[in-house]
Design a protein around this motif. Structure first.
Motif, PDB file in Angstrom:
ATOM      1  N   ARG A 249       0.900  -1.186  -0.083  1.00 30.94           N
ATOM      2  CA  ARG A 249      -0.006  -0.054  -0.001  1.00 30.94           C
ATOM      3  C   ARG A 249       0.900   1.124   0.096  1.00 30.94           C
ATOM      4  O   ARG A 249       1.937   1.280   0.683  1.00 30.94           O
ATOM      5  CB  ARG A 249      -0.865  -0.030   1.138  1.00 30.94           C
ATOM      6  CG  ARG A 249      -1.982  -1.210   1.411  1.00 30.94           C
ATOM      7  CD  ARG A 249      -2.945  -0.978   0.273  1.00 30.94           C
ATOM      8  NE  ARG A 249      -3.967  -2.187   0.333  1.00 30.94           N
ATOM      9  CZ  ARG A 249      -3.910  -3.202  -0.800  1.00 30.94           C
ATOM     10  NH1 ARG A 249      -2.839  -3.282  -1.462  1.00 30.94           N
ATOM     11  NH2 ARG A 249      -4.842  -4.158  -0.637  1.00 30.94           N
TER      12      ARG A 249
ATOM     13  N   ASN B 195       4.302 -11.508  -2.740  1.00 30.60           N
ATOM     14  CA  ASN B 195       4.479 -11.192  -4.045  1.00 30.60           C
ATOM     15  C   ASN B 195       6.020 -10.996  -4.705  1.00 30.60           C
ATOM     16  O   ASN B 195       6.465 -10.096  -4.178  1.00 30.60           O
ATOM     17  CB  ASN B 195       3.467 -10.304  -4.565  1.00 30.60           C
ATOM     18  CG  ASN B 195       2.047 -10.798  -4.575  1.00 30.60           C
ATOM     19  OD1 ASN B 195       1.483 -11.878  -5.212  1.00 30.60           O
ATOM     20  ND2 ASN B 195       1.280 -10.125  -3.331  1.00 30.60           N
TER      21      ASN B 195
ATOM     22  N   ASP C  97       0.692 -17.750  -8.538  1.00 29.13           N
ATOM     23  CA  ASP C  97      -0.370 -16.823  -8.423  1.00 29.13           C
ATOM     24  C   ASP C  97      -0.846 -16.581  -9.544  1.00 29.13           C
ATOM     25  O   ASP C  97      -0.526 -17.015 -10.789  1.00 29.13           O
ATOM     26  CB  ASP C  97       0.394 -15.465  -8.189  1.00 29.13           C
ATOM     27  CG  ASP C  97      -0.694 -14.543  -7.335  1.00 29.13           C
ATOM     28  OD1 ASP C  97      -1.793 -14.966  -7.233  1.00 29.13           O
ATOM     29  OD2 ASP C  97      -0.092 -13.338  -7.037  1.00 29.13           O
TER      30      ASP C  97
ATOM     31  N   ARG D   6      -8.941 -14.821  -9.529  1.00 33.13           N
ATOM     32  CA  ARG D   6     -10.319 -14.333  -9.140  1.00 33.13           C
ATOM     33  C   ARG D   6     -11.338 -14.231 -10.213  1.00 33.13           C
ATOM     34  O   ARG D   6     -12.673 -14.379 -10.111  1.00 33.13           O
ATOM     35  CB  ARG D   6     -10.287 -12.995  -8.227  1.00 33.13           C
ATOM     36  CG  ARG D   6     -10.201 -11.880  -8.953  1.00 33.13           C
ATOM     37  CD  ARG D   6     -10.514 -10.776  -7.978  1.00 33.13           C
ATOM     38  NE  ARG D   6     -10.060  -9.477  -8.529  1.00 33.13           N
ATOM     39  CZ  ARG D   6      -9.139  -8.830  -8.451  1.00 33.13           C
ATOM     40  NH1 ARG D   6      -8.082  -9.306  -7.581  1.00 33.13           N
ATOM     41  NH2 ARG D   6      -9.058  -7.783  -8.802  1.00 33.13           N
TER      42      ARG D   6
ATOM     43  N   GLU E  37     -15.934 -13.590  -2.936  1.00 32.18           N
ATOM     44  CA  GLU E  37     -16.736 -12.400  -2.330  1.00 32.18           C
ATOM     45  C   GLU E  37     -18.062 -12.510  -1.801  1.00 32.18           C
ATOM     46  O   GLU E  37     -18.516 -11.799  -0.949  1.00 32.18           O
ATOM     47  CB  GLU E  37     -16.941 -11.490  -3.336  1.00 32.18           C
ATOM     48  CG  GLU E  37     -15.542 -10.742  -4.018  1.00 32.18           C
ATOM     49  CD  GLU E  37     -15.717  -9.729  -4.855  1.00 32.18           C
ATOM     50  OE1 GLU E  37     -17.099  -9.682  -5.527  1.00 32.18           O
ATOM     51  OE2 GLU E  37     -14.816  -9.031  -5.303  1.00 32.18           O
TER      52      GLU E  37
ATOM     53  N   PHE F 177     -12.818 -10.833  -0.096  1.00 36.70           N
ATOM     54  CA  PHE F 177     -13.533  -9.911   0.774  1.00 36.70           C
ATOM     55  C   PHE F 177     -14.673 -10.633   1.577  1.00 36.70           C
ATOM     56  O   PHE F 177     -14.953  -9.980   2.676  1.00 36.70           O
ATOM     57  CB  PHE F 177     -14.301  -8.735  -0.140  1.00 36.70           C
ATOM     58  CG  PHE F 177     -13.150  -8.075  -1.009  1.00 36.70           C
ATOM     59  CD1 PHE F 177     -11.791  -8.111  -0.559  1.00 36.70           C
ATOM     60  CD2 PHE F 177     -13.596  -7.172  -1.932  1.00 36.70           C
ATOM     61  CE1 PHE F 177     -10.780  -7.253  -1.343  1.00 36.70           C
ATOM     62  CE2 PHE F 177     -12.536  -6.360  -2.785  1.00 36.70           C
ATOM     63  CZ  PHE F 177     -11.317  -6.312  -2.480  1.00 36.70           C
TER      64      PHE F 177
HETATM   65  P1  C2E Z   1      -2.685 -10.467  -6.399  1.00 37.38           P
HETATM   66  O1  C2E Z   1      -1.197 -10.878  -5.941  1.00 37.38           O
HETATM   67  O2  C2E Z   1      -3.313 -11.420  -7.252  1.00 37.38           O
HETATM   68  O3  C2E Z   1      -3.496  -9.914  -5.115  1.00 37.38           O
HETATM   69  C1  C2E Z   1      -4.728 -10.298  -5.018  1.00 37.38           C
HETATM   70  C2  C2E Z   1      -5.249  -9.060  -5.369  1.00 37.38           C
HETATM   71  O4  C2E Z   1      -6.807  -8.999  -5.316  1.00 37.38           O
HETATM   72  C3  C2E Z   1      -5.143  -7.897  -4.249  1.00 37.38           C
HETATM   73  O5  C2E Z   1      -5.303  -6.491  -4.869  1.00 37.38           O
HETATM   74  C4  C2E Z   1      -6.455  -7.860  -3.353  1.00 37.38           C
HETATM   75  O6  C2E Z   1      -6.750  -6.801  -2.623  1.00 37.38           O
HETATM   76  C5  C2E Z   1      -7.415  -8.340  -4.335  1.00 37.38           C
HETATM   77  N1  C2E Z   1      -8.564  -8.973  -3.778  1.00 37.38           N
HETATM   78  C6  C2E Z   1      -8.363  -9.948  -2.846  1.00 37.38           C
HETATM   79  N2  C2E Z   1      -9.753 -10.592  -2.436  1.00 37.38           N
HETATM   80  C7  C2E Z   1     -10.426 -10.031  -3.265  1.00 37.38           C
HETATM   81  C8  C2E Z   1     -11.861  -9.932  -3.450  1.00 37.38           C
HETATM   82  O7  C2E Z   1     -12.618 -10.729  -2.822  1.00 37.38           O
HETATM   83  N3  C2E Z   1     -12.565  -9.290  -4.473  1.00 37.38           N
HETATM   84  C9  C2E Z   1     -11.932  -8.244  -5.311  1.00 37.38           C
HETATM   85  N4  C2E Z   1     -12.374  -7.725  -6.220  1.00 37.38           N
HETATM   86  N5  C2E Z   1     -10.552  -8.257  -5.207  1.00 37.38           N
HETATM   87  C10 C2E Z   1      -9.901  -8.878  -3.948  1.00 37.38           C
HETATM   88  P2  C2E Z   1      -4.091  -5.151  -4.676  1.00 37.38           P
HETATM   89  O8  C2E Z   1      -3.754  -5.294  -3.242  1.00 37.38           O
HETATM   90  O9  C2E Z   1      -4.658  -3.990  -5.183  1.00 37.38           O
HETATM   91  O10 C2E Z   1      -3.028  -5.916  -5.472  1.00 37.38           O
HETATM   92  C11 C2E Z   1      -2.995  -6.009  -6.607  1.00 37.38           C
HETATM   93  C12 C2E Z   1      -1.923  -6.834  -7.388  1.00 37.38           C
HETATM   94  O11 C2E Z   1      -0.707  -5.928  -7.244  1.00 37.38           O
HETATM   95  C13 C2E Z   1      -1.449  -8.069  -6.810  1.00 37.38           C
HETATM   96  O12 C2E Z   1      -2.290  -9.224  -7.315  1.00 37.38           O
HETATM   97  C14 C2E Z   1      -0.040  -8.243  -6.933  1.00 37.38           C
HETATM   98  O13 C2E Z   1       0.015  -8.961  -8.263  1.00 37.38           O
HETATM   99  C15 C2E Z   1       0.429  -6.681  -7.045  1.00 37.38           C
HETATM  100  N6  C2E Z   1       1.126  -6.669  -5.658  1.00 37.38           N
HETATM  101  C16 C2E Z   1       0.524  -6.106  -4.375  1.00 37.38           C
HETATM  102  N7  C2E Z   1       1.694  -6.259  -3.527  1.00 37.38           N
HETATM  103  C17 C2E Z   1       2.683  -6.712  -4.217  1.00 37.38           C
HETATM  104  C18 C2E Z   1       4.098  -6.346  -3.547  1.00 37.38           C
HETATM  105  O14 C2E Z   1       4.506  -6.521  -2.687  1.00 37.38           O
HETATM  106  N8  C2E Z   1       5.057  -6.989  -4.605  1.00 37.38           N
HETATM  107  C19 C2E Z   1       4.928  -7.242  -6.030  1.00 37.38           C
HETATM  108  N9  C2E Z   1       5.591  -7.571  -6.921  1.00 37.38           N
HETATM  109  N10 C2E Z   1       3.475  -7.123  -6.517  1.00 37.38           N
HETATM  110  C20 C2E Z   1       2.397  -6.852  -5.635  1.00 37.38           C
END
Ligand code: C2E
Ligand code: MG
Ligand code: MG
Ligand code: MG
Length: 281
Positions: free
Chosen positions: A63, A118, A180, A204, A240, A259
């Protein structure tokens, strides 16, 4: 001549491309500044046992809270960070921050749940990756088993020399590997069997789709069945609704994330979940 070609190439950029590059450079400068000023955080989203709703682990999600831009979503900055290479220091920071917290919770709870981090393809390509992971674990004093690395299907399919062999060594050292966003890439099922992975995370889009059409539901069940036959753990992301959770549980998926159980929360809130020890649903 090279210089001239270079100049021609620069001249050939459209104003739109130039603007896009300027944007990436500006965002990266802001990210560097944000990292220095502690404006990056990670939240933790619980992974729960499909059968009981108890927390079995968590995924760390970056974040960025910017004083002038507010909360910036990873969707808006991860790809820029990958393009400019800033994902390397940023990814390092996440790894160290997660392991430091994990060390603290191991002392407090005497054995914590694994936390998934990740990892981008850009990080994987670096020759020091393997060593960096080992050093970070040693520095934090956290057993390798407490760390899980999430690697996207597309990253593992990249034709990086020795990538699979490197991941196998990392996995042999005890670190768990999760594939992933499974289903969004084009990995062959035959290849999957030979990958050094412990777990498959169903993207998802399949979870959402399974409630909408029969074909997506069939696909979802097939991924779960196949993963289980290959002895991989199966996690569904983006759960969800109660209906989705029930469908996935019936299909044999071990672990759910989404969620419906909890959003990604700040570490102190996640600690409260651990203290309570109650199922999330
Ligand atoms: P990801 O690794 O596939 O992470 C899952 C994403 O889906 C997260 O979004 C999470 O908040 C979201 N999510 C979880 N449950 C639900 C749900 O029930 N419904 C919906 N609509 N979404 C859900 P977020 O946090 O926005 O992260 C997006 C992507 O950004 C991640 O996809 C990952 O690819 C990347 N990311 C996040 N943190 C890191 C990190 O520390 N390093 C790297 N390289 N990539 C990261
Ligand atoms: Mg992930
Ligand atoms: Mg994912
Ligand atoms: Mg995803």
């Amino acid at each position: 001549l090279a210089k001239q070609q270079g100049r021609n190439r620069v001249a050939a950029y459209s104003t739109e491309q130039a603007r896009a590059i300027a944007h990436r450079v500006a965002i990266t400068a802001r990210m560097r500044d944000a990292l220095d000023h502690g404006h990056f955080h990670f939240h933790l989203q619980p992974l729960v046992a499909a059968a009981t709703g108890h927390i079995t682990g968590a995924e760390a999600l970056l974040r960025w809270t910017s004083p002038d831009m507010g909360v910036v979503s990873p969707a808006d900055f991860i790809s820029v960070a990958e393009e400019t290479g800033f994902i390397v220091p940023l990814g390092d920071w996440v790894l160290h921050a997660v392991l430091a917290l994990q060390a603290q919770w191991m002392r407090e709870f005497g054995g914590a749940r694994p936390i998934s981090v990740n990892v981008s393809a850009v990080q994987l390509r670096r020759p020091t990756f393997e060593d960096d992971i080992r050093k970070a674990l040693r520095l934090a004093g956290v057993p390798a088993e407490q760390l899980k690395l999430e690697i996207t299907e597309s990253a593992i399919m990249e034709d990086t020399p020795n990538l699979v062999a490197m991941l196998r060594r990392v996995r042999d050292s005890g670190v768990r590997i999760s594939l992933d966003d499974f289903g969004t890439g084009y990995s062959s099922l035959a290849l999957l069997r030979h990958l050094p992975i412990d777990e498959i995370k169903i993207d998802r889009v399949f979870v959402a789709g399974a409630m909408e059409d029969a074909y997506a539901a069939t696909l979802c069940r097939a991924i779960i069945t196949m993963s289980r036959e290959l002895r991989f753990a199966v996690v569904a992301e983006g759960v969800e609704t109660a209906e989705q959770a029930a469908f996935l549980r019936d299909a044999g998926c071990d672990t759910l994330q989404g969620f419906f159980y909890s959003r990604a929360v700040a570490p102190p809130d996640f600690r409260q979940f651990l203290l309570a020890g109650a199922p999330l649903r």
